[in-house]
Design an enzyme around this catalytic site. Structure first.
Site, PDB file in Angstrom:
ATOM      1  N   GLY A  72      38.330  74.378  16.933  1.00  0.00           N
ATOM      2  CA  GLY A  72      39.627  73.970  16.415  1.00  0.00           C
ATOM      3  C   GLY A  72      40.083  72.756  17.184  1.00  0.00           C
ATOM      4  O   GLY A  72      39.319  72.200  17.982  1.00  0.00           O
ATOM      5  N   SER A 114      29.265  67.716  20.274  1.00  0.00           N
ATOM      6  CA  SER A 114      30.609  67.134  20.284  1.00  0.00           C
ATOM      7  C   SER A 114      30.803  66.166  21.441  1.00  0.00           C
ATOM      8  O   SER A 114      30.174  66.305  22.506  1.00  0.00           O
ATOM      9  CB  SER A 114      31.617  68.280  20.429  1.00  0.00           C
ATOM     10  OG  SER A 114      32.882  67.791  20.748  1.00  0.00           O
ATOM     11  N   TYR A 145      34.469  75.045  25.303  1.00  0.00           N
ATOM     12  CA  TYR A 145      33.865  74.584  24.046  1.00  0.00           C
ATOM     13  C   TYR A 145      32.821  73.503  24.339  1.00  0.00           C
ATOM     14  O   TYR A 145      31.708  73.526  23.787  1.00  0.00           O
ATOM     15  CB  TYR A 145      35.000  74.058  23.149  1.00  0.00           C
ATOM     16  CG  TYR A 145      34.562  73.272  21.931  1.00  0.00           C
ATOM     17  CD1 TYR A 145      34.107  73.911  20.788  1.00  0.00           C
ATOM     18  CD2 TYR A 145      34.655  71.866  21.921  1.00  0.00           C
ATOM     19  CE1 TYR A 145      33.732  73.170  19.665  1.00  0.00           C
ATOM     20  CE2 TYR A 145      34.286  71.132  20.807  1.00  0.00           C
ATOM     21  CZ  TYR A 145      33.826  71.789  19.679  1.00  0.00           C
ATOM     22  OH  TYR A 145      33.454  71.058  18.571  1.00  0.00           O
ATOM     23  N   GLU A 187      44.058  72.724  13.293  1.00  0.00           N
ATOM     24  CA  GLU A 187      44.043  71.327  12.883  1.00  0.00           C
ATOM     25  C   GLU A 187      43.925  70.414  14.106  1.00  0.00           C
ATOM     26  O   GLU A 187      44.381  70.743  15.184  1.00  0.00           O
ATOM     27  CB  GLU A 187      45.292  70.965  12.064  1.00  0.00           C
ATOM     28  CG  GLU A 187      46.611  71.057  12.790  1.00  0.00           C
ATOM     29  CD  GLU A 187      47.206  72.458  12.772  1.00  0.00           C
ATOM     30  OE1 GLU A 187      46.462  73.427  12.575  1.00  0.00           O
ATOM     31  OE2 GLU A 187      48.429  72.571  12.985  1.00  0.00           O
ATOM     32  N   LYS A 188      43.299  69.253  13.876  1.00  0.00           N
ATOM     33  CA  LYS A 188      43.155  68.257  14.933  1.00  0.00           C
ATOM     34  C   LYS A 188      44.247  67.214  14.774  1.00  0.00           C
ATOM     35  O   LYS A 188      44.937  67.182  13.761  1.00  0.00           O
ATOM     36  CB  LYS A 188      41.781  67.594  14.825  1.00  0.00           C
ATOM     37  CG  LYS A 188      40.655  68.584  14.656  1.00  0.00           C
ATOM     38  CD  LYS A 188      40.003  68.797  15.984  1.00  0.00           C
ATOM     39  CE  LYS A 188      38.547  68.993  15.986  1.00  0.00           C
ATOM     40  NZ  LYS A 188      37.722  67.905  15.725  1.00  0.00           N
ATOM     41  N   LYS A 196      53.042  66.053  10.321  1.00  0.00           N
ATOM     42  CA  LYS A 196      54.373  65.892  10.930  1.00  0.00           C
ATOM     43  C   LYS A 196      55.112  64.714  10.306  1.00  0.00           C
ATOM     44  O   LYS A 196      56.310  64.796  10.030  1.00  0.00           O
ATOM     45  CB  LYS A 196      54.232  65.676  12.447  1.00  0.00           C
ATOM     46  CG  LYS A 196      53.813  66.949  13.184  1.00  0.00           C
ATOM     47  CD  LYS A 196      53.685  66.695  14.685  1.00  0.00           C
ATOM     48  CE  LYS A 196      53.152  67.920  15.397  1.00  0.00           C
ATOM     49  NZ  LYS A 196      53.152  67.789  16.861  1.00  0.00           N
ATOM     50  N   GLN A 214      47.492  58.612  25.684  1.00  0.00           N
ATOM     51  CA  GLN A 214      46.092  59.050  25.632  1.00  0.00           C
ATOM     52  C   GLN A 214      45.411  58.380  24.432  1.00  0.00           C
ATOM     53  O   GLN A 214      46.047  58.182  23.392  1.00  0.00           O
ATOM     54  CB  GLN A 214      45.971  60.591  25.589  1.00  0.00           C
ATOM     55  CG  GLN A 214      46.527  61.306  24.380  1.00  0.00           C
ATOM     56  CD  GLN A 214      48.015  61.661  24.507  1.00  0.00           C
ATOM     57  OE1 GLN A 214      48.784  60.964  25.141  1.00  0.00           O
ATOM     58  NE2 GLN A 214      48.415  62.749  23.866  1.00  0.00           N
ATOM     59  N   THR A 215      44.147  58.029  24.607  1.00  0.00           N
ATOM     60  CA  THR A 215      43.443  57.292  23.545  1.00  0.00           C
ATOM     61  C   THR A 215      42.310  58.133  22.946  1.00  0.00           C
ATOM     62  O   THR A 215      41.733  58.987  23.614  1.00  0.00           O
ATOM     63  CB  THR A 215      42.813  55.993  24.104  1.00  0.00           C
ATOM     64  OG1 THR A 215      41.989  56.334  25.221  1.00  0.00           O
ATOM     65  CG2 THR A 215      43.878  55.001  24.517  1.00  0.00           C
ATOM     66  N   ARG A 216      41.995  57.832  21.691  1.00  0.00           N
ATOM     67  CA  ARG A 216      40.879  58.472  20.990  1.00  0.00           C
ATOM     68  C   ARG A 216      40.349  57.501  19.933  1.00  0.00           C
ATOM     69  O   ARG A 216      41.009  56.528  19.574  1.00  0.00           O
ATOM     70  CB  ARG A 216      41.337  59.745  20.250  1.00  0.00           C
ATOM     71  CG  ARG A 216      41.758  60.918  21.121  1.00  0.00           C
ATOM     72  CD  ARG A 216      40.612  61.525  21.889  1.00  0.00           C
ATOM     73  NE  ARG A 216      41.032  62.701  22.654  1.00  0.00           N
ATOM     74  CZ  ARG A 216      41.617  62.669  23.850  1.00  0.00           C
ATOM     75  NH1 ARG A 216      41.859  61.528  24.447  1.00  0.00           N
ATOM     76  NH2 ARG A 216      41.940  63.789  24.469  1.00  0.00           N
TER      77      ARG A 216
END
Ligand code: NAD
Length: 321
Positions: A72, A114, A145, A187-188, A196, A214-216
């Site tokens: 998740g 992952s 995980y 949900e991610k 939202k 924070q970055t992704r």
């Protein structure tokens, strides 16, 4: 064969393989949440149980994709509450799948690992995270995980060495798109932020976990599947990153989604489970060796995803499990 074919990526993969003309068997403990599966044969059951897994892997398939996992978003894997079941369930699935595939001469399995395997120390600087494949060792994932994924990567590759298999391992980086969990606790961030923003009035505010710095990076599901099938059909093993290099802070991500929605949205930063400070895919290895990299901008994928979630919010579908 798509194991985890009732899940977000697995369901999209079944659709892709059907479009390519394959007969497809899918297996999962649940059916796809948002539309019917196009799989020719959908086996409903628990792949961590040996008897079910053996029934499902009853022959030599042209292609086997192993995507089933107990997983998740941050609210599921970083709270600590699900650690034991995540590790037990996913490891059991992988052990069963590998061994029964070997017995039935399926020697070429795609395994979805992952970005969560990467060492936390290399992801402390939000502007300069290191997710080169080799940086996973020495290992220090920030979640159980991630540890399970690392263990399972190793066993797929150990079977290659000891049983003459040609399994493939990819490390997915934040895959998103329509038909994924958006409001059930699993949900991610892309889906959660789209929801939202869709729920907020223009000029309203939304809550964001952490300071938003924070970055992704995020990869649209269609591109993920292109890399996935290309890797399975190659003679390479990996592990390879399958992700985007378009890194963005969560604050900027919210602004992008708000622009797409045509809304002005204020951000309220609250405490919440966060994961690493920075993360970005590094695509050098997969580009060099497989000749593949994603090409689409984040905006294009998010427009499609936002539209799908906005429709659900408009219809008042707020409680899907
Ligand atoms: P998902 O949760 O939608 O899909 C996983 C599926 O596995 C679910 O349908 C679930 O029911 C099934 N499953 C879990 N336990 C099972 C069991 N015991 N028996 C049978 N089925 C079981 O997740 P997803 O986003 O589609 O991810 C697919 C794979 O990719 C997973 O292995 C995940 O760890 C990996 N991955 C995904 C992402 C991402 O951003 N979505 C990132 C990195 C890795």
């Amino acid at each position: 064969m798509v194991l985890g074919g009732g899940g977000f990526i697995g369901h999209h993969l079944v659709n892709k393989l059907k479009e390519e003309g394959y007969w497809v068997r899918a297996a999962d403990i649940k059916k796809p949440a948002y539309e019917d599966s196009k799989a020719d044969d959908f086996c409903l059951g628990d792949l961590s149980e040996q008897s079910f897994c053996l029934n499902v892997i009853d022959r030599d398939f042209d292609e086997v994709y192993q995507l089933a996992a107990d997983m998740g978003g941050a609210g599921y894997i970083f709270t600590g509450e699900n650690d034991a079941s995540v590790m037990y369930n996913s490891a059991s699935i992988n052990l069963n799948v590998l061994e029964f595939c070997r017995i039935k001469n399926n020697n070429n399995i795609f395994y979805s690992s992952s970005a969560c395997v990467y060492n936390e120390f290399n992801q402390l600087d939000p502007n300069n995270p290191n997710c080169e494949e080799s940086s996973a060792y020495p290992a220090n994932p920030d979640s159980e995980y991630g540890w399970e994924k690392l263990f399972s990567e190793r066993i797929y590759l150990a079977y290659n060495r000891n049983y003459n298999m040609t399994n493939k391992v990819a490390r997915y980086h934040n895959i998103f798109g329509p038909l994924g969990a958006w409001n059930n606790g699993k949900e991610k961030s892309p889906a959660a932020l789209c929801r939202k923003v869709a729920q907020a009035p223009n000029g309203g505010s939304i809550e964001i976990w952490g300071d938003g710095e924070q970055t992704r990076s995020f990869l649209y599901v269609d591109e993920c599947l292109e890399g996935t099938t290309k890797l399975l059909r190659s003679n390479l093993s990996g592990p390879y990153n399958i992700g985007s290099e378009e890194m963005i802070s969560i604050n900027d991500f919210v602004d992008l989604i708000s622009d797409i929605a045509g809304k002005t949205i204020k951000k309220i930063h609250i405490d919440g489970p966060l994961g690493v400070r920075g993360r970005n895919s590094n695509n050098k290895l997969i580009k060099d060796e497989l000749g593949w990299a994603p090409s689409q901008s984040l905006k294009i994928g998010i427009e499609k995803t936002y539209k799908w979630i906005e429709e659900k919010v408009m219809k008042g579908e707020i409680d899907i499990k």
